[in-house]
Design an enzyme around this catalytic site. Structure first.
Site, PDB file in Angstrom:
ATOM      1  CB  CYS A 191      -0.292   2.203   4.095  1.00 15.21           C
ATOM      2  SG  CYS A 191      -1.855   1.624   3.488  1.00 15.21           S
ATOM      3  CG  ASP A 192       3.524   0.954   4.401  1.00 15.45           C
ATOM      4  OD1 ASP A 192       3.067   1.380   5.467  1.00 15.45           O
ATOM      5  OD2 ASP A 192       3.373  -0.211   4.009  1.00 15.45           O
ATOM      6  CB  CYS A 236      -0.925  -0.009   1.214  1.00 14.99           C
ATOM      7  SG  CYS A 236      -1.940   1.487   1.360  1.00 14.99           S
TER       8      CYS A 236
END
Length: 317
Positions: free
Chosen positions: A141-142, A138
């Site tokens: 997300c990261d 993701c």
């Protein structure tokens, strides 16, 4: 029921856009329904930092959009419970369903499964070892962990292309590693990638291995035409790999009750009905041409009105 089972007209499994849309339409149809979510309402959507293709809500972030859906559903009387579902069974004699969750069991006349899908792994050596420590599924997300670093994006579809563009805002360099000899993303997105000076596209190429210490420091690529491999060395932790090669539908709960296509997605008709009477499926778990928030919401609306019709109740026209 005497054994403590809770009786409902409808149980909705999953609290993403499809499940929340189904909850809204179920409430408007006056169904006694409950929506069960395993982890967090919204599923993968809440990880999206910007959504610009949901009609009427430009530049929304995933969390805010889902929160608005939740609030609307609850304002209409929907019951939403955070409780992971363990199994869905159908009593052939009565035609009713037993939905067993961690904290309660439900007896229902109809069920909508909107459990979504999870990221598919690419299968290269070292992928599992470095998952969460150099390998991510993701970008939104990261991505911040790789600000100013080199990142590889494995995949050539719309999701991979969109995530590569997002990463290009943060990373010093983005290398797309595409197994086929072309990108499968929409033409407009491909054009953006080709015009972005931070993005490099390697066609007919695969990641075959990652190696290193606690964090990866070496990536091996293979030319899928010639079969030749080359290894790139980095300082440990100075690069990352984002695997974006599709998703695996969450069909385990209803594996014996539905038909699936070659990719494992549940086959339905245009009413979201499955091969089992009273069992409907909506969202990313369903076999269809386009998996987007707007199509998930539409699926949920259709599934809920179909469930109401199945139960002999009036539905919105």
């Amino acid at each position: 029921m005497s054994d403590g089972t809770i009786s409902k007209d409808l149980v909705i499994v999953g609290g993403g856009p499809a499940g929340l849309s189904a909850a809204i339409y179920a409430s408007r149809s006056l169904l006694d329904a409950v929506t069960l979510e395993r982890e967090a309402l919204g599923g993968q959507v809440i990880l999206t930092s910007e959504i610009d293709n949901y009609p009427g809500v430009p530049h929304a972030d995933g969390f805010s959009l889902v929160d608005a859906m939740r609030a609307q559903a609850e304002d209409l009387g929907a019951t939403i419970v955070m409780d992971p579902v363990d199994s869905v069974e159908r009593d052939e004699a009565t035609g009713r369903f037993r939905v067993s969750a961690a904290s309660a069991s439900y007896d229902a006349a109809a069920v909508i499964v909107a459990a979504g899908a999870t990221p598919r792994h690419a299968g290269f050596e070292g992928e599992e070892r470095f998952a969460g420590h150099g390998v991510s599924y993701c970008a939104t997300c990261d991505g911040m962990f790789y600000r100013g670093k080199h990142v590889f994006v494995v995949g050539g579809g719309n999701s991979a292309a969109e995530e590569a563009l997002f990463l290009a805002r943060l990373a010093s360099r983005v290398t797309m590693v595409v197994r086929k000899d072309h990108l499968r993303a929409q033409a407009a997105i491909v054009r953006e990638l080709e015009e972005n000076e931070r993005v490099e596209i390697l066609l007919s190429t695969s990641v075959v291995a990652l190696d290193g210490g606690e964090l990866p420091s070496r990536v091996t690529l293979r030319d899928n035409v010639t079969g030749e491999t080359r290894t790139l060395d980095y300082d440990e932790g100075s690069f990352g790999v984002f695997v974006l090669v599709g998703r695996v539908p969450e069909t385990g709960l209803v594996a014996g009750l539905v038909e699936t296509d070659d990719a494992g997605y549940v086959v339905t008709d245009d009413r979201m009905a499955t091969a089992t009477p009273g069992l409907f499926v909506a969202g990313d778990v369903r076999s269809k041409a386009l998996r987007q928030i707007v199509t998930a919401a539409a699926d949920g609306a259709v599934a809920a009105t179909s469930a109401a019709s199945y139960l002999g109740l009036p539905v919105e026209g």
